[in-house]
Write an enzyme that holds these catalytic residues in place. Sequence first.
Site, PDB file in Angstrom:
ATOM      1  CG  HIS A 167      -1.996  -1.019   1.144  1.00 33.64           C
ATOM      2  ND1 HIS A 167      -3.167  -0.801   0.470  1.00 33.64           N
ATOM      3  CD2 HIS A 167      -2.065  -2.286   1.621  1.00 33.64           C
ATOM      4  CE1 HIS A 167      -3.922  -1.885   0.537  1.00 33.64           C
ATOM      5  NE2 HIS A 167      -3.274  -2.800   1.226  1.00 33.64           N
ATOM      6  N   GLY A 223     -18.733  24.941  14.272  1.00 32.69           N
ATOM      7  CA  GLY A 223     -17.547  24.102  14.117  1.00 32.69           C
ATOM      8  C   GLY A 223     -16.993  24.244  12.696  1.00 32.69           C
ATOM      9  CG  ASP A 225     -16.233  19.129   9.925  1.00 30.50           C
ATOM     10  OD1 ASP A 225     -15.126  19.599   9.614  1.00 30.50           O
ATOM     11  OD2 ASP A 225     -16.368  18.096  10.605  1.00 30.50           O
ATOM     12  CB  SER A 226     -21.620  22.935  10.269  1.00 29.29           C
ATOM     13  OG  SER A 226     -21.232  23.727  11.363  1.00 29.29           O
ATOM     14  CB  SER A 227     -17.876  27.030   9.509  1.00 31.66           C
ATOM     15  OG  SER A 227     -18.339  27.202  10.821  1.00 31.66           O
TER      16      SER A 227
END
Length: 522
Positions: A167, A223, A225-227
């Site tokens: 990998h 936060g 992510d939502s911003s």
Amino acid sequence: MDKVLVLDFGGQYNQLVARRVRECNVYCEIYSYRTKIDAIKAMNLKGIILTGGPNSCYEEGAPTYDKELFELGIPVLGLCYGAQLMQQVLGGKVERAAVQEYGKTEVKVNAVSPLFAGVSEETICWMSHFDYISRMAEGFTSIAQTRDCPVAACEDRTRGLYGIQFHPEVLHTPEGTKMIYNFVRNICGCDGSWKMDSFVENTVLALREKIGNGKVLLGLSGGVDSSVAAGLLARAVGKQLTCVFVDHGLLRKNEGDEVEAVFGSKGIFDLNFVRVNAQERFYGKLAGVTEPERKRKIIGEEFIRVFEEEANKIGAVDFLAQGTIYPDVVESGLGGESAVIKSHHNVGGLPDFVDFKEIVEPLRNLFKDEVRKAGLELGIPKQLVMRQPFPGPGLGIRIIGEVTAEKVSIVQDADYIYREEVDKTLEAYEKANGVPAPWKPDQYYAALTNMRSVGVMGDERTYDYAAALRAVKTIDFMTAEAANIPFDTLQTVMNRIIKEVRGVNRVFYDLTSKPPGTIEME
Ligand code: XMP
């Protein structure tokens, strides 16, 4: 724009493959191995990467692909399962290995192969397989070997076909990124002109197309992510987006106002912003409650109820947006073809009474640092985008015992001072040394214990709360160590907290690692 396809056969590292490709400034998309050949032909690709997967390619019903994929004249790189599949489809043989290799393994590579240009002839790779290529298909030669694996990599240079048994996408293969770079940039010939802002541009276009004239609703927590999701959606559809920001009164100091400053009517985006000041409502529900799980439940449920009430005022919407990011998806086992690992609290917790037709998740394919990069490019201020992780229940789980408005204010002030001083020390270190401090914590905050003790201030006896400082170093937040914050800084913080924050007369530093402790206190 040059594009590479990552064909997903269900391995755990598939997003990591995509990420490594993007790090080479090459755009890529992940599609299931079920994608039809005609769709692949229409993608106008520069290269194709076949990922690993949990199956054995010789088993009945195992994921496979038609031979035509290797005859398109497009370079193909197979990784692990992908490499084995390529061999099997083209006439080679794959069998169960007598010795199963797992973990860091020494490998000898043929540096003459373009895949290994610039790679040390003896290097380390990450192996994880039960099967091995026992006979290569016609036209292939082995270009890497380990002690137990005669074909750790192979190529048919004339056809542009390459396979790697290990990998290269994981960090345990230290020269793996070089191999992926060699494939996408040199073998496929991608020009490397793609940048993160192309992600922003492309996502904005895709969102516009998907949403059309529809209405979108997003629960904004403040936060990262939502911003960033809000920023992308606002860019894409402007006033068709309504963000509901529920201030539960358990945010860090000034946080509610900071969120409003960015997303409110005086902010940098054009959208409908609703701030719900629900502090009193949450404090009311939490009054007298001391049991941690009960507190978490109350805060979580109340949050959904407040959000639903606001949503109902807005009426039916076409899309409910969520700031789900890739690690949330993987942990919930929703990640394309990969296996379930564990369920996650950020995914699947949908409100019951919001009227919407479809979910839209613009960050679903991104890792946290990619989300942050996108946020900066959208113009969201650094202090918001670089925020450390903050739990949904907020300060509610950093106040041990009953939550009251007074205690919230105490912990907000103490936490503010702590973060300010730690940041100051970190900045000074970096300025002086040119590198981040080795003790730089990944998460740090002040909490309020439920313990009161006697002290003396001036000539007066005090009987006040003890604040606790926590700072941890962690890679994945599953395990953590206490960070070695300089004693001077801790002392400055202690002095300031006791002087500036009324109600605190003692400061503790939490040394507990995880396990046995957790990062949060409740
Ligand atoms: P623990 O306390 O479990 O925390 O060691 C690990 C990481 O998760 C964060 N955390 C949460 N995040 N909702 C969240 O969104 C929650 O309920 C929650 N509880 C803990 C914590 O801040 C740390 O980063």
